[in-house]
Design a protein around this motif. Structure first.
Motif, mmCIF file in Angstrom:
data_model
loop_
_atom_site.group_PDB
_atom_site.id
_atom_site.type_symbol
_atom_site.label_atom_id
_atom_site.label_comp_id
_atom_site.label_asym_id
_atom_site.label_seq_id
_atom_site.Cartn_x
_atom_site.Cartn_y
_atom_site.Cartn_z
ATOM 1 N N SER A 132 -15.364 -18.190 15.859
ATOM 2 C CA SER A 132 -14.719 -19.068 16.840
ATOM 3 C C SER A 132 -15.466 -20.388 16.988
ATOM 4 O O SER A 132 -16.691 -20.417 17.005
ATOM 5 N N TRP B 158 -3.251 -20.138 21.220
ATOM 6 C CA TRP B 158 -2.063 -20.552 20.457
ATOM 7 C C TRP B 158 -2.358 -21.842 19.703
ATOM 8 O O TRP B 158 -2.012 -21.984 18.530
ATOM 9 N N GLU C 285 -4.671 -21.098 16.812
ATOM 10 C CA GLU C 285 -4.026 -20.292 15.768
ATOM 11 C C GLU C 285 -3.052 -21.122 14.930
ATOM 12 O O GLU C 285 -3.046 -21.044 13.709
ATOM 13 N N TYR C 286 -2.219 -21.923 15.594
ATOM 14 C CA TYR C 286 -1.145 -22.633 14.908
ATOM 15 C C TYR C 286 -1.371 -24.131 14.771
ATOM 16 O O TYR C 286 -0.663 -24.799 14.023
ATOM 17 N N ARG D 119 -4.819 -26.174 12.418
ATOM 18 C CA ARG D 119 -4.811 -24.747 12.740
ATOM 19 C C ARG D 119 -6.069 -24.092 12.174
ATOM 20 O O ARG D 119 -6.558 -24.479 11.105
ATOM 21 N N GLN D 120 -6.585 -23.103 12.910
ATOM 22 C CA GLN D 120 -7.807 -22.445 12.473
ATOM 23 C C GLN D 120 -7.635 -20.944 12.244
ATOM 24 O O GLN D 120 -8.525 -20.306 11.700
ATOM 25 N N ARG D 121 -6.505 -20.389 12.677
ATOM 26 C CA ARG D 121 -6.162 -18.982 12.411
ATOM 27 C C ARG D 121 -7.278 -18.007 12.758
ATOM 28 O O ARG D 121 -7.605 -17.117 11.970
ATOM 29 N N GLY E 100 -5.658 -14.580 13.077
ATOM 30 C CA GLY E 100 -5.119 -14.233 11.763
ATOM 31 C C GLY E 100 -6.220 -13.861 10.781
ATOM 32 O O GLY E 100 -6.121 -12.866 10.059
ATOM 33 N N ARG E 101 -7.291 -14.636 10.761
ATOM 34 C CA ARG E 101 -8.428 -14.332 9.898
ATOM 35 C C ARG E 101 -9.116 -13.048 10.341
ATOM 36 O O ARG E 101 -9.604 -12.272 9.507
ATOM 37 N N ASP F 36 -7.073 -10.205 9.029
ATOM 38 C CA ASP F 36 -7.362 -10.036 7.607
ATOM 39 C C ASP F 36 -8.693 -9.302 7.402
ATOM 40 O O ASP F 36 -8.802 -8.418 6.552
#
Length: 106
Positions: free
Chosen positions: A40, A81, A84-85, A92-94, A97-98, A101
């Motif tokens: 982060s 949000w 993420e987007y 965006r840094q996801r 999402g990362r 994964d």
């Protein structure tokens, strides 16, 4: 000789609500939270400190989720949000999402 395993819907439902299975899911989500905190970005530290593992029931199923509850203190905008987007002001840094994964990779 191949072996076939068929699980009855009742058994699957009992497994999903098993305390041992849910505790394991919470452990995995907690490891995900640690990874998310690691990747982060830090400005004020509010985003990094806002990861939570929550257990909820939806349609009779118990769900374990990793969420981030950070909000912009002035506007109330959901900061996760934006990270993420992305927005027109930031790429965006996801982070979540990362993290998902990373959890999938084990």
């Amino acid at each position: 000789m191949p072996t076939e395993l068929r699980l009855s819907p009742d058994l699957v439902q009992r497994l999903e609500s098993s305390e041992r299975v849910l505790a394991r899911c919470e452990q995995i989500a907690a490891r995900g939270a640690a990874y998310a905190e690691l990747i982060s970005p830090v400005d004020t530290g509010r985003y990094r400190a806002s990861f939570r593992v929550v257990r909820s029931v939806k349609s009779g199923r118990t769900i374990v989720r990793l969420i981030n509850t950070a909000r912009n203190p002035r506007s109330g905008y959901p900061y996760p949000w934006a990270l993420e987007y992305g927005t027109r002001y930031m790429r965006r840094q996801r982070i979540l999402g990362r993290t998902a994964d990373h959890i999938r990779r084990g």
